[in-house]
Design a protein around this motif. Structure first.
Motif, mmCIF file in Angstrom:
data_model
loop_
_atom_site.group_PDB
_atom_site.id
_atom_site.type_symbol
_atom_site.label_atom_id
_atom_site.label_comp_id
_atom_site.label_asym_id
_atom_site.label_seq_id
_atom_site.Cartn_x
_atom_site.Cartn_y
_atom_site.Cartn_z
ATOM 1 N N ALA A 157 0.835 -1.203 0.000
ATOM 2 C CA ALA A 157 0.000 0.000 0.000
ATOM 3 C C ALA A 157 0.871 1.256 0.000
ATOM 4 O O ALA A 157 0.549 2.247 -0.673
ATOM 5 C CB ALA A 157 -0.932 -0.007 1.206
ATOM 6 N N ALA B 122 -6.890 -0.206 -4.114
ATOM 7 C CA ALA B 122 -8.187 -0.808 -3.796
ATOM 8 C C ALA B 122 -8.039 -2.296 -3.516
ATOM 9 O O ALA B 122 -8.631 -2.829 -2.565
ATOM 10 C CB ALA B 122 -9.157 -0.584 -4.959
ATOM 11 N N GLU B 123 -7.230 -2.982 -4.327
ATOM 12 C CA GLU B 123 -7.036 -4.414 -4.127
ATOM 13 C C GLU B 123 -6.297 -4.693 -2.817
ATOM 14 O O GLU B 123 -6.649 -5.615 -2.075
ATOM 15 C CB GLU B 123 -6.249 -5.005 -5.300
ATOM 16 C CG GLU B 123 -6.094 -6.525 -5.211
ATOM 17 C CD GLU B 123 -5.369 -7.107 -6.406
ATOM 18 O OE1 GLU B 123 -5.132 -8.322 -6.401
ATOM 19 O OE2 GLU B 123 -5.026 -6.349 -7.334
ATOM 20 N N ALA C 193 -6.318 -2.836 -0.127
ATOM 21 C CA ALA C 193 -7.260 -2.587 0.970
ATOM 22 C C ALA C 193 -8.238 -3.744 1.115
ATOM 23 O O ALA C 193 -8.571 -4.171 2.235
ATOM 24 C CB ALA C 193 -8.015 -1.282 0.715
ATOM 25 N N ALA C 194 -8.697 -4.278 -0.017
ATOM 26 C CA ALA C 194 -9.632 -5.413 0.034
ATOM 27 C C ALA C 194 -8.975 -6.627 0.674
ATOM 28 O O ALA C 194 -9.599 -7.340 1.473
ATOM 29 C CB ALA C 194 -10.114 -5.749 -1.380
ATOM 30 N N LYS D 229 -10.578 -4.393 4.255
ATOM 31 C CA LYS D 229 -11.053 -3.018 4.383
ATOM 32 C C LYS D 229 -11.864 -2.634 3.145
ATOM 33 O O LYS D 229 -11.419 -1.832 2.314
ATOM 34 C CB LYS D 229 -9.876 -2.050 4.556
ATOM 35 C CG LYS D 229 -9.005 -2.337 5.775
ATOM 36 C CD LYS D 229 -7.802 -1.400 5.806
ATOM 37 C CE LYS D 229 -6.906 -1.663 7.009
ATOM 38 N NZ LYS D 229 -5.700 -0.776 7.003
ATOM 39 N N PRO D 230 -13.056 -3.218 2.983
ATOM 40 C CA PRO D 230 -13.830 -2.950 1.766
ATOM 41 C C PRO D 230 -14.231 -1.489 1.605
ATOM 42 O O PRO D 230 -14.316 -0.989 0.483
ATOM 43 C CB PRO D 230 -15.059 -3.859 1.925
ATOM 44 C CG PRO D 230 -15.151 -4.148 3.388
ATOM 45 C CD PRO D 230 -13.748 -4.151 3.882
ATOM 46 N N GLU E 119 -12.496 1.180 2.500
ATOM 47 C CA GLU E 119 -11.329 1.890 1.973
ATOM 48 C C GLU E 119 -11.097 1.517 0.510
ATOM 49 O O GLU E 119 -10.749 2.366 -0.322
ATOM 50 C CB GLU E 119 -10.091 1.553 2.809
ATOM 51 C CG GLU E 119 -8.859 2.342 2.416
ATOM 52 C CD GLU E 119 -7.679 2.082 3.344
ATOM 53 O OE1 GLU E 119 -6.538 2.245 2.890
ATOM 54 O OE2 GLU E 119 -7.908 1.707 4.515
ATOM 55 N N SER E 120 -11.317 0.236 0.206
ATOM 56 C CA SER E 120 -11.190 -0.210 -1.179
ATOM 57 C C SER E 120 -12.165 0.531 -2.079
ATOM 58 O O SER E 120 -11.806 1.003 -3.166
ATOM 59 C CB SER E 120 -11.443 -1.719 -1.261
ATOM 60 O OG SER E 120 -11.349 -2.171 -2.586
ATOM 61 N N HIS F 89 -14.652 -4.264 -10.218
ATOM 62 C CA HIS F 89 -14.154 -4.326 -8.842
ATOM 63 C C HIS F 89 -15.108 -3.619 -7.873
ATOM 64 O O HIS F 89 -15.244 -4.037 -6.721
ATOM 65 C CB HIS F 89 -12.760 -3.716 -8.761
ATOM 66 C CG HIS F 89 -11.670 -4.594 -9.306
ATOM 67 N ND1 HIS F 89 -11.197 -5.690 -8.624
ATOM 68 C CD2 HIS F 89 -10.998 -4.560 -10.476
ATOM 69 C CE1 HIS F 89 -10.255 -6.283 -9.342
ATOM 70 N NE2 HIS F 89 -10.119 -5.621 -10.466
ATOM 71 N N THR F 90 -15.740 -2.550 -8.345
ATOM 72 C CA THR F 90 -16.681 -1.833 -7.479
ATOM 73 C C THR F 90 -17.866 -2.715 -7.105
ATOM 74 O O THR F 90 -18.298 -2.728 -5.945
ATOM 75 C CB THR F 90 -17.180 -0.549 -8.173
ATOM 76 O OG1 THR F 90 -16.059 0.284 -8.481
ATOM 77 C CG2 THR F 90 -18.139 0.213 -7.268
ATOM 78 N N GLU G 48 -16.536 -5.288 -4.461
ATOM 79 C CA GLU G 48 -16.243 -4.736 -3.143
ATOM 80 C C GLU G 48 -17.487 -4.158 -2.472
ATOM 81 O O GLU G 48 -17.632 -4.246 -1.244
ATOM 82 C CB GLU G 48 -15.155 -3.658 -3.249
ATOM 83 C CG GLU G 48 -13.799 -4.192 -3.672
ATOM 84 C CD GLU G 48 -13.331 -5.349 -2.820
ATOM 85 O OE1 GLU G 48 -13.574 -5.353 -1.596
ATOM 86 O OE2 GLU G 48 -12.735 -6.288 -3.381
#
Length: 272
Positions: A11, A32-33, A35-36, A40-41, A43-44, A64-65, A68
């Motif tokens: 990160a 995003a990945e 965080a996932a 942490k969805p 934050e993702s 991805h949206t 997540e």
């Protein structure tokens, strides 16, 4: 760094890349990945929304949206992204199915129905499409149409194990992990060597923290299908969490080998 589970380090590197190029969609997706993967969805989703602002037409960002947003149980956000994904990914049937499953999860059958009808028209040999279409008709209380969709599914004569696997995929797409686990377990009772069911079940066990179960199932998965890169990666992550670092690195190396594009043979010179 991400592949070796140093997610904080990954990160930090992605953040530096974004600082150097504030409009880098790749850096936003990577953040995003990461965080996932850290669970942490929210934050993702923040990084995905930022990426969507930079490139509103990016199908990858929308994909991805949807995933997540469903993982964080933000149904409205998932459905908004799914509607856009359905419109902008008409050439990608896998994305179409993902969008339809999210729309079904939010009970938006009006939006899901044409997407599923298009999916089944173009991929008429896929039983999960007919199963999802049947579910859509059931939610709309269109019982004759539901029956016809189920008959089309039965015409394909999938094995009972395959039917359970497809139901598990549908449940997982709708973020009903407990139901998905039940379907994958039933599939494996009927066909213990069902490689895709093994891979999906192992992934769900890993998400649930059932590391020993995940290790057992994922070992069977890579044995049944040595070319499944995702199963290799999930097994490497499981072994890492279990403290089996050396073996984890071996499977991570295998994952990286599988993800590399096959070398292309150059065309011979004319006349030779």
């Amino acid at each position: 760094l991400q592949a070796t589970r140093d997610l904080a380090g990954a990160a930090k590197s992605y953040g530096e890349a974004l600082r150097l190029d504030p409009k880098s969609e790749d850096a936003m997706l990577a953040l995003a990945e990461a965080a996932a993967m850290q669970g942490k969805p929210e934050e993702s989703l923040k990084f995905l929304q930022q990426a969507h602002t930079v490139d509103p037409d990016s199908v990858e960002v929308l994909r991805h949206t949807v995933i997540e947003a469903e993982a964080s149980h933000r149904t409205r956000a998932a459905m908004e992204a799914a509607r856009e994904l359905a419109q902008k990914s008409s050439g990608n049937l896998d994305d179409q199915y993902l969008a339809a499953a999210a729309l079904l999860g939010g009970s938006d059958t009006s939006a899901a129905l044409p997407v599923l009808q298009n999916y089944t028209d173009k991929r008429s040999d896929d039983p999960k499409g007919w199963l999802a279409l049947g579910m859509c008709f059931l939610m709309r209380k269109q019982y004759p149409e539901r029956q016809n969709a189920l008959k089309r599914s039965q015409k394909l004569k999938p094995s009972v194990a395959e039917s359970e696997y497809q139901l598990g995929m549908l449940a997982n797409a709708q973020v009903h992990q407990a139901k998905a686990v039940q379907h994958f377990e039933r599939a494996l009772q009927l066909q213990p060597s069902h490689a895709r069911a093994l891979a999906q079940l192992g992934s769900l066990y890993l998400q649930a923290g059932r590391l020993e179960d995940a290790e057992t199932v994922l070992r069977k998965s890579v044995a049944a299908d040595p070319n499944n890169a995702d199963a290799e990666y999930k097994l490497a992550m499981t072994l890492s969490k279990l403290g089996k670092a050396e073996e984890s690195r071996e499977h991570l190396k295998r994952f990286q080998e599988l993800k590399q594009p096959a070398p292309q043979t150059p065309n011979p010179p004319d006349g030779k």
